[in-house]
Motif scaffolding. Structure first.
Motif, PDB file in Angstrom:
ATOM      1  N   LYS A 299      -4.554  -1.332  -2.977  1.00 21.34           N
ATOM      2  CA  LYS A 299      -4.736   0.132  -3.939  1.00 21.34           C
ATOM      3  C   LYS A 299      -5.568  -0.399  -4.697  1.00 21.34           C
ATOM      4  O   LYS A 299      -6.076   0.989  -4.692  1.00 21.34           O
ATOM      5  CB  LYS A 299      -3.593   0.696  -3.695  1.00 21.34           C
TER       6      LYS A 299
ATOM      7  N   ASP B 145      -0.813   3.966   1.719  1.00 24.16           N
ATOM      8  CA  ASP B 145      -0.966   4.625   2.321  1.00 24.16           C
ATOM      9  C   ASP B 145      -1.095   3.934   4.238  1.00 24.16           C
ATOM     10  O   ASP B 145      -1.913   4.264   5.104  1.00 24.16           O
ATOM     11  CB  ASP B 145      -2.449   4.647   2.281  1.00 24.16           C
TER      12      ASP B 145
ATOM     13  N   GLY C 126      -8.798  -1.714  -0.418  1.00 26.13           N
ATOM     14  CA  GLY C 126      -8.706   0.083  -0.907  1.00 26.13           C
ATOM     15  C   GLY C 126      -8.995  -0.300  -2.330  1.00 26.13           C
ATOM     16  O   GLY C 126     -10.088   1.208  -2.218  1.00 26.13           O
TER      17      GLY C 126
ATOM     18  N   SER D 222       0.600  -1.390   0.059  1.00 27.12           N
ATOM     19  CA  SER D 222      -0.564   0.031   0.132  1.00 27.12           C
ATOM     20  C   SER D 222       0.786   1.067  -0.180  1.00 27.12           C
ATOM     21  O   SER D 222       1.954   1.186   0.411  1.00 27.12           O
ATOM     22  CB  SER D 222      -0.945  -0.295   0.635  1.00 27.12           C
TER      23      SER D 222
ATOM     24  N   GLY E 249      -1.536   4.112  -6.654  1.00 31.15           N
ATOM     25  CA  GLY E 249      -1.260   2.601  -6.496  1.00 31.15           C
ATOM     26  C   GLY E 249      -0.403   2.071  -7.034  1.00 31.15           C
ATOM     27  O   GLY E 249      -0.334   3.334  -8.240  1.00 31.15           O
TER      28      GLY E 249
END
Length: 680
Positions: free
Chosen positions: A392, A317, A416, A315, A398
């Motif tokens: 992602k 994130d 995601g 990821s 992504g």
């Protein structure tokens, strides 16, 4: 027309398309039947010479090699360029051509060697600098790419393409202000070049200048009327600022689906329509562009399950982000005696308290933000990751291309991206029976791991402080009914907004509390409210707050109104966790069914509407009957204490059962198949 003339016409068409082998076969088959045909013999010899490069001048061979490369016949182009290099080893031009061929054929090592040789031979060769800079950029080696592009700029200071490329690299490095200057200069130098507008649109978007970003993306779409990426960027930018004015005539009849080589961003068009099959096609187109040409990695199959399955979560994130907010409890609850958890972080944000906490919850935290795709893939293979999980997909930042060459024997799409990735290299999708009912199962390319309740993980241990503000301090009426929707602005469409405005007109003193995404969106929503006979002042906008403070302010809302084509996802769970009821209307595609899944797992099915009329009626009934609202709020507050939605431990055990079941099939040599944890 003679039979030979017909044959010759077909062969010449194949030759123009770069399919020389197919053209040769035509003549060979013809000569089997007509062995004395001199015209066929001559045509065959000419083609064979063209294939080998024999009979051509060096210039002709150079042009032919470049044609092969441009047509995607990389092996033929490289073979011919290699012969040119043998004949002219001191020619920077031919080394550059060979390097370009290797680069296009995804052989970065040889590409860099050849391009460096070209530059060594001629340091004033601008195209070689551009090609090696492009290669570095594709490998995420941005400092080297910037230096090389700057060298090309030194040679051609006014070249708009080079200026744009520098802006693009600076954009990737997060140096937005510098990037903007280069893009603006590129536009001044060549107003008909589309790429600088595209980069400028991204820069303006990230700088929260959404209206200006929309204008930039619109210009790209006008300059490239057949480019689907340009169109999808423009449509998404419109949605971001709630621009619902009629589209220009040239865009009105375009179906934004795309095709391989001219795909659209699947995420950018989730808002556009509620059509799971159109979304699948968009994903398939994008996945085909990412697919690798080389044979996919085959992994040796062990005789038995290892003591610990190695799970790799990938990821951008892993910081203070909605995804990590949902997953933090899961990471803490994983059975570390049976699973070894690897977090691969390729995002540019490397701070935040959640990131620090995550590092304590996983076995390995790999910071790979500066690594190339190939390096990340090889690292995951070297670590022996058993299950690679894409958190992602096609969302912003992504890197779904990581999964195309296979990092692990099992690869899963999870959390995601709300929909199928359309890729044959993604084996499973984590979902549930509400998210993907049987009627729409064919809209997914993956096999489905059905969670028993909701697919969405949640952290049942989240805490937030008591909000001691008054409503008036937040711009809300002390006594009026507060409808709210903290969804991102792009999710709002005229369809639900019409209902919201009717509710405001029917409930005296009520307001609608919305998330303040940008000033442009705020102004457009106020304008749209006025068009529907509602005082724009009755729209109240909530600015960004850190997670805990954002959760605490929910107490001042009375009812969360969901959006349709793209539901509340994390925001749905946030609302319920704070005791705020939410009403939703499920649609057809994954993104349009998330809130229904969340409500079912919270044992609140009565808040799931069956139609737009029902959605409006549920909301109006709660708004006009305080006793019903009080009872519903009490039920929500009680349910979150014991419902499956926030039972992180049981959820994690169920997910691990899914991982085990997928791996058992792999061990047994069976192809991926649906796994229904609800019935097991």
């Amino acid at each position: 027309m003679s039979s030979f003339d017909q044959l010759s016409k077909r062969a010449k068409k194949l030759e123009k398309q770069g399919q020389i082998d197919e053209a040769i076969k035509l003549y060979e088959l013809f000569l089997q039947d007509f062995p004395k045909n001199t015209r066929a013999k001559a045509a065959l010899e000419k083609l064979q010479d063209a294939k080998s490069g024999a009979g051509m001048s060096a210039q002709q061979a150079f042009v032919k090699a470049r044609e092969f490369i441009d047509q995607g016949a990389y092996a033929k182009g490289i073979e011919l360029a290699q012969k040119l290099v043998e004949g002219a080893p001191d020619s920077a031009q031919v080394w550059n051509l060979l390097g370009l061929g290797y680069s296009r054929n995804q052989n970065p090592v040889e590409a860099e060697r050849c391009l460096r040789k070209a530059i060594d031979l001629d340091k004033n060769f601008g195209m070689a600098w551009v090609n090696i800079a492009t290669l570095f950029s594709e490998q995420n080696r941005y400092e080297l790419a910037l230096q090389a592009f700057q060298n090309a700029r030194y040679l051609e200071p006014e070249n708009a393409g080079v200026l744009c490329a520098i802006g693009g690299v600076l954009l990737e490095m997060g140096r937005l202000d510098e990037a903007e200057k280069f893009c603006v200069q590129a536009i001044k130098n060549d107003p008909e070049l589309a790429k600088p507008y595209q980069n400028l649109g991204i820069i303006l978007y990230r700088n929260k200048k959404r209206g200006a970003a929309k204008q930039a993306f619109e210009q790209v779409a006008k300059l490239r009327p057949n480019n689907m990426t340009a169109l999808s960027d423009f449509l998404h930018a419109r949605a971001q600022i709630c621009d619902w004015d009629p589209l220009a005539p040239e865009f009105q009849n375009v179906k934004p689906i795309g095709k391989p080589g001219n795909s659209v961003s699947p995420f950018s068009l989730l808002h556009f329509e509620d059509d799971p099959y159109a979304q699948k096609k968009r994903s398939e187109n994008r996945a085909q562009e990412l697919a690798v040409r080389d044979p996919v990695k085959q992994f040796p199959r062990p005789a038995a399950r290892p003591e610990k399955l190695k799970i790799g979560y990938f990821s951008a994130d892993f910081h203070n982000h909605a995804t990590l907010s949902l997953m933090m409890g899961l990471f803490g609850a994983h059975d570390r005696s049976r699973f070894e958890i690897h977090a691969y972080s390729y995002g540019s944000v490397t701070d935040g308290w959640r990131r620090g906490q995550l590092q304590k919850l996983v076995d390995y935290n790999w910071d790979v933000r500066n690594a190339s795709d190939a390096e990340i893939v090889q690292h995951a293979r070297d670590q022996g990751v058993d299950i690679a999980i894409d958190l992602k997909g096609y969302t912003q930042n992504g890197r779904p291309q990581l999964f195309a060459p296979r990092m692990a024997p099992i690869q899963i799409n999870y959390v995601g991206y709300p929909g199928t990735l359309g890729a044959d290299y993604i084996d499973y999708l984590i979902a549930d029976h509400t998210i993907i009912p049987d009627d729409y199962k064919n809209a997914c390319s993956e096999r489905i791991i059905y969670m028993p309740h909701c697919y969405q993980p949640n952290d049942g241990g989240r805490e937030f402080p008591e909000n001691k503000q008054t409503r008036s301090e937040l711009g809300l009426p002390e006594d009026g009914f507060v409808f709210c929707s903290f969804n991102a602005n792009y999710k709002i469409s005229p369809r639900e907004f019409d209902i919201w405005m009717r509710l405001l007109n029917k409930v005296d003193g009520s307001v609608l509390w919305l998330f303040e995404g940008s000033e442009d969106a705020m102004l457009n929503l106020q304008k749209e409210a006025g068009k529907r006979g509602v005082d724009p002042a009755r729209l109240v906008f909530a600015g960004y707050l850190p997670e805990a403070k954002h959760l605490s302010r929910h107490k001042h809302a009375d009812l969360f109104l969901d959006t349709f084509n793209v539901n509340a996802h994390t925001t749905a769970s946030d609302a319920l966790w704070t005791g705020l009821p939410l009403v939703t209307l499920p649609g057809r595609q994954f993104a349009a069914r998330v809130a229904a899944s969340v409500l079912k797992a919270a044992n609140l099915p009565e808040l799931i509407a069956k139609s737009e009329e029902d959605y409006e009626a549920i909301a109006l009934d709660l708004a006009l009957h305080p006793e019903k609202l009080a009872a519903m709020k009490a039920k929500v507050a009680e349910n979150v204490k014991a419902c499956p939605l926030f039972d992180t431990k049981t959820y994690t055990l169920d997910l691990e059962r899914g991982y085990d079941a997928a791996y058992e099939r792999y061990l047994a040599g069976k192809a991926p198949a649906d796994i229904d944890l609800a019935s097991s």
